[in-house]
Motif scaffolding. Structure first.
Motif, PDB file in Angstrom:
ATOM      1  N   TYR A 195       2.488   7.861  -6.291  1.00 62.58           N
ATOM      2  CA  TYR A 195       2.112   6.913  -5.244  1.00 62.58           C
ATOM      3  C   TYR A 195       1.527   5.622  -5.812  1.00 62.58           C
ATOM      4  CZ  TYR A 195      -2.815   8.234  -5.833  1.00 62.58           C
ATOM      5  OH  TYR A 195      -4.069   8.450  -6.325  1.00 62.58           O
ATOM      6  N   THR A 196       1.352   5.554  -7.120  1.00 58.18           N
ATOM      7  CA  THR A 196       0.809   4.334  -7.717  1.00 58.18           C
ATOM      8  C   THR A 196       1.885   3.411  -8.284  1.00 58.18           C
ATOM      9  OG1 THR A 196       0.456   5.415  -9.838  1.00 58.18           O
ATOM     10  CG2 THR A 196      -1.371   5.452  -8.263  1.00 58.18           C
ATOM     11  N   ALA A 215       0.841  -1.188   0.000  1.00 57.79           N
ATOM     12  CA  ALA A 215       0.000   0.000   0.000  1.00 57.79           C
ATOM     13  C   ALA A 215       0.880   1.244   0.000  1.00 57.79           C
ATOM     14  CB  ALA A 215      -0.921   0.010   1.215  1.00 57.79           C
ATOM     15  N   SER A 216       0.302   2.369  -0.436  1.00 59.28           N
ATOM     16  CA  SER A 216       1.044   3.629  -0.443  1.00 59.28           C
ATOM     17  C   SER A 216       0.117   4.790  -0.157  1.00 59.28           C
ATOM     18  CB  SER A 216       1.748   3.840  -1.774  1.00 59.28           C
ATOM     19  OG  SER A 216       0.801   3.913  -2.816  1.00 59.28           O
ATOM     20  N   SER A 217       0.742   5.884   0.285  1.00 61.83           N
ATOM     21  CA  SER A 217       0.036   7.122   0.566  1.00 61.83           C
ATOM     22  C   SER A 217       0.735   8.233  -0.179  1.00 61.83           C
ATOM     23  CB  SER A 217       0.061   7.407   2.074  1.00 61.83           C
ATOM     24  OG  SER A 217      -0.479   8.681   2.352  1.00 61.83           O
ATOM     25  N   SER A 218      -0.022   9.018  -0.912  1.00 61.68           N
ATOM     26  CA  SER A 218       0.566  10.077  -1.715  1.00 61.68           C
ATOM     27  C   SER A 218       1.198  11.162  -0.850  1.00 61.68           C
ATOM     28  CB  SER A 218      -0.498  10.708  -2.601  1.00 61.68           C
ATOM     29  OG  SER A 218      -1.477  11.364  -1.821  1.00 61.68           O
ATOM     30  N   PHE A 258      -3.308   3.967  -2.131  1.00 60.39           N
ATOM     31  CA  PHE A 258      -3.324   2.971  -3.198  1.00 60.39           C
ATOM     32  C   PHE A 258      -2.948   1.634  -2.600  1.00 60.39           C
ATOM     33  CE2 PHE A 258      -3.272   1.444  -7.387  1.00 60.39           C
ATOM     34  CZ  PHE A 258      -2.068   0.820  -7.700  1.00 60.39           C
ATOM     35  N   TYR A 259      -3.649   0.582  -3.020  1.00 60.42           N
ATOM     36  CA  TYR A 259      -3.412  -0.755  -2.470  1.00 60.42           C
ATOM     37  C   TYR A 259      -3.054  -1.738  -3.572  1.00 60.42           C
ATOM     38  CZ  TYR A 259      -5.527   1.133   1.747  1.00 60.42           C
ATOM     39  OH  TYR A 259      -5.789   1.887   2.857  1.00 60.42           O
ATOM     40  N   SER A 315      -4.272  10.815  -1.126  1.00 64.42           N
ATOM     41  CA  SER A 315      -4.701   9.600  -1.807  1.00 64.42           C
ATOM     42  C   SER A 315      -3.937   8.391  -1.291  1.00 64.42           C
ATOM     43  CB  SER A 315      -4.471   9.728  -3.314  1.00 64.42           C
ATOM     44  OG  SER A 315      -5.181  10.819  -3.859  1.00 64.42           O
ATOM     45  N   LYS A 319      -6.946  -4.262   0.081  1.00 65.98           N
ATOM     46  CA  LYS A 319      -7.723  -3.071   0.421  1.00 65.98           C
ATOM     47  C   LYS A 319      -8.841  -3.388   1.405  1.00 65.98           C
ATOM     48  CE  LYS A 319     -10.280   0.731  -1.751  1.00 65.98           C
ATOM     49  NZ  LYS A 319     -10.768   1.300  -3.035  1.00 65.98           N
TER      50      LYS A 319
END
Length: 128
Positions: free
Chosen positions: A107-108, A51-54, A61-62, A59, A68
């Motif tokens: 972040y994606t 997972a990430s966080s912008s 992303f998983y 935002s 998720k």
């Protein structure tokens, strides 16, 4: 320019929960300008994105829908920290979990090669 320290791993039975934390020491730019991500690596496996966080934190992303539905990434820029709440854990979630950072990146991006800064990891073991 960024040092990351993870904590919160441990041994948990299947179906249980854990909350991982990652705290950053930032000497260049501000923490809020970094994309923060969690990866994991099981023995004999490649390191995989979780997972990430912008940067700016707007935002998340998983890896996929299955992650998720069970994991939640969040960040507290005032504390230079990012978290991974993991619920309904399964034995296949067993891995070393790593925190990673990238300054103002996308972040994606799911490749570990996109992230220049890494923590030492924290072990998560889910017993069946």
């Amino acid at each position: 320019q960024v040092q990351l320290v993870e904590s919160g791993g441990g041994l948990v039975p299947a179906g249980g929960s854990l909350r991982l934390s990652c705290t950053a020491a930032v000497t260049e730019h501000s923490f809020g300008d970094y994309v923060m991500a969690w990866f994991r690596q099981a023995p004999g496996q490649e390191r995989e994105f979780v997972a990430s966080s912008s940067w700016s934190g707007g935002s998340v992303f998983y890896k996929d829908r299955a992650i998720k539905g069970r994991f939640t990434i969040s960040r507290d820029d005032a504390k230079n920290s990012v978290y991974l709440q993991m619920n309904s854990l399964k034995p296949e979630d067993t891995a070393a979990y790593y925190c990673a950072a990238d300054w103002r990146g996308s972040y994606t991006l799911m490749s570990p090669y996109e992230y220049p800064y890494w923590g030492q990891g924290t072990q998560v073991t889910v017993s069946s």
